[in-house]
Design a protein around this motif. Structure first.
Motif, PDB file in Angstrom:
ATOM      1  N   TRP A   7       7.742  29.542 -25.104  1.00  0.00           N
ATOM      2  CA  TRP A   7       6.387  29.856 -24.658  1.00  0.00           C
ATOM      3  C   TRP A   7       6.038  31.323 -24.911  1.00  0.00           C
ATOM      4  CZ3 TRP A   7       3.077  26.160 -23.827  1.00  0.00           C
ATOM      5  CH2 TRP A   7       3.544  24.904 -23.416  1.00  0.00           C
ATOM      6  N   LEU A  10       4.660  32.361 -28.434  1.00  0.00           N
ATOM      7  CA  LEU A  10       3.410  31.842 -28.984  1.00  0.00           C
ATOM      8  C   LEU A  10       2.638  32.940 -29.710  1.00  0.00           C
ATOM      9  CD1 LEU A  10       2.152  29.612 -26.016  1.00  0.00           C
ATOM     10  CD2 LEU A  10       3.066  28.844 -28.208  1.00  0.00           C
ATOM     11  N   LEU A  12      -0.154  34.502 -29.941  1.00  0.00           N
ATOM     12  CA  LEU A  12      -1.436  34.739 -29.265  1.00  0.00           C
ATOM     13  C   LEU A  12      -2.319  35.719 -30.033  1.00  0.00           C
ATOM     14  CD1 LEU A  12      -0.184  34.954 -25.573  1.00  0.00           C
ATOM     15  CD2 LEU A  12      -1.083  32.982 -26.801  1.00  0.00           C
ATOM     16  N   PHE A  16      -5.923  34.386 -30.838  1.00  0.00           N
ATOM     17  CA  PHE A  16      -6.858  34.688 -29.760  1.00  0.00           C
ATOM     18  C   PHE A  16      -7.181  36.180 -29.739  1.00  0.00           C
ATOM     19  CE2 PHE A  16      -4.281  31.061 -28.317  1.00  0.00           C
ATOM     20  CZ  PHE A  16      -5.290  30.122 -28.138  1.00  0.00           C
ATOM     21  N   ILE A  21      -5.751  36.092 -22.322  1.00  0.00           N
ATOM     22  CA  ILE A  21      -4.972  34.868 -22.521  1.00  0.00           C
ATOM     23  C   ILE A  21      -3.511  35.233 -22.715  1.00  0.00           C
ATOM     24  CG2 ILE A  21      -4.588  32.886 -24.030  1.00  0.00           C
ATOM     25  CD1 ILE A  21      -7.536  32.841 -24.627  1.00  0.00           C
ATOM     26  N   SER A  22      -2.664  34.670 -21.897  1.00  0.00           N
ATOM     27  CA  SER A  22      -1.234  34.944 -21.958  1.00  0.00           C
ATOM     28  C   SER A  22      -0.477  33.631 -22.121  1.00  0.00           C
ATOM     29  CB  SER A  22      -0.762  35.633 -20.674  1.00  0.00           C
ATOM     30  OG  SER A  22      -0.944  34.770 -19.556  1.00  0.00           O
ATOM     31  N   TRP A  23       0.795  33.741 -22.491  1.00  0.00           N
ATOM     32  CA  TRP A  23       1.585  32.529 -22.632  1.00  0.00           C
ATOM     33  C   TRP A  23       1.784  31.856 -21.282  1.00  0.00           C
ATOM     34  CZ3 TRP A  23       6.084  31.662 -20.039  1.00  0.00           C
ATOM     35  CH2 TRP A  23       6.793  32.764 -19.555  1.00  0.00           C
ATOM     36  N   ILE A  26      -1.303  29.676 -20.692  1.00  0.00           N
ATOM     37  CA  ILE A  26      -1.253  28.471 -21.522  1.00  0.00           C
ATOM     38  C   ILE A  26      -0.256  27.479 -20.947  1.00  0.00           C
ATOM     39  CG2 ILE A  26      -0.652  27.578 -23.803  1.00  0.00           C
ATOM     40  CD1 ILE A  26      -1.697  30.202 -24.962  1.00  0.00           C
ATOM     41  N   TYR A  27       0.912  27.964 -20.541  1.00  0.00           N
ATOM     42  CA  TYR A  27       1.916  27.075 -19.955  1.00  0.00           C
ATOM     43  C   TYR A  27       1.404  26.447 -18.667  1.00  0.00           C
ATOM     44  CZ  TYR A  27       5.943  25.426 -17.409  1.00  0.00           C
ATOM     45  OH  TYR A  27       6.802  24.643 -16.692  1.00  0.00           O
ATOM     46  N   TYR A  29      -1.661  25.630 -17.730  1.00  0.00           N
ATOM     47  CA  TYR A  29      -2.576  24.519 -17.966  1.00  0.00           C
ATOM     48  C   TYR A  29      -1.897  23.365 -18.681  1.00  0.00           C
ATOM     49  CZ  TYR A  29      -6.625  26.981 -16.191  1.00  0.00           C
ATOM     50  OH  TYR A  29      -7.520  27.606 -15.368  1.00  0.00           O
ATOM     51  N   PHE A  30      -0.981  23.684 -19.586  1.00  0.00           N
ATOM     52  CA  PHE A  30      -0.232  22.625 -20.259  1.00  0.00           C
ATOM     53  C   PHE A  30       0.551  21.801 -19.235  1.00  0.00           C
ATOM     54  CE2 PHE A  30       3.710  21.070 -22.149  1.00  0.00           C
ATOM     55  CZ  PHE A  30       3.230  20.339 -23.220  1.00  0.00           C
TER      56      PHE A  30
END
Length: 204
Positions: A7, A10, A12, A16, A21-23, A26-27, A29-30
């Motif tokens: 993760w 990524l 980014l 982006f 926005i950070s890893w 993203i994790y 919400y994933f």
């Protein structure tokens, strides 16, 4: 997902421009969308809207072991593996397009472990996508050769083309088996499992 990228690795900056926005975000919400079934609902919607594009003249069932070096749920050790694995039973169409898969089980279990529940999970996705499973022609290797599994397929009106396992001892009975159609599964096996890692996350 396909390359098992960590993760924090990524890309980014490349994708982006928003520095907020950070890893970790993203994790978050994933993980959230995996647990609340969002990805599963998306997958079912995609199947339903594109079912005419699927080749359901035959379907292929097989299990796949994925290494899990750091452990986690549904992980176990098998003698022929060098690390803990997770086993997933998956189903694809006759062109290698992934359709569905059952819940992950520990790698120490064989493909027939809780097969009735696993098959219900697999067919449940197709049912929710309004895909009729009656009359499907299902190819499977000798790891799925059992009287119980064959009977389950008959009850669900699915035609099983399963290679007999000589270790079961009883090889004198006559069972339907089309070797030419069975060979088809080897042609699509690589394509089937090249997509497996990504679909593993999406469906479950």
């Amino acid at each position: 997902m396909k390359t098992d990228c960590q993760w924090r690795e990524l890309s980014l900056k490349e994708y982006f421009s928003n520095e907020t926005i950070s890893w970790q975000l993203i994790y978050y919400y994933f993980n959230k969308w995996c647990k609340d079934g969002s990805f599963r609902r998306i997958w079912i919607s995609l199947l339903g809207h594109n079912k005419r594009e699927l080749d359901l003249s035959g379907v292929q069932m097989d299990g796949s072991h994925t290494r899990s070096r750091t452990g986690g749920e549904s992980v176990g050790y098998q003698g022929r593996k060098s690390s803990g694995t997770t086993n997933c039973i998956s189903l694809c169409d006759n062109q290698g397009q992934m359709l569905s898969m059952g819940k992950p089980i520990g790698g120490e279990h064989h493909d027939l472990y809780n097969i009735e529940e696993t098959l219900d999970d697999i067919l449940g996705v197709l049912h929710d996508a309004d895909i009729d499973c009656k009359g499907l022609f299902l190819n499977a290797d000798s790891g799925f050769d059992s009287k119980k599994f064959r009977n389950i397929l008959v009850q669900k009106e699915i035609i099983g083309n399963i290679k007999e396992n000589p270790r079961n001892g009883d090889t004198k009975h006559e069972r339907y088996f089309d070797n030419i159609l069975y060979k088809r599964r080897f042609k699509i096996e690589k394509q089937m499992f090249s997509n497996l890692n990504t679909k593993n996350y999406i469906i479950k």
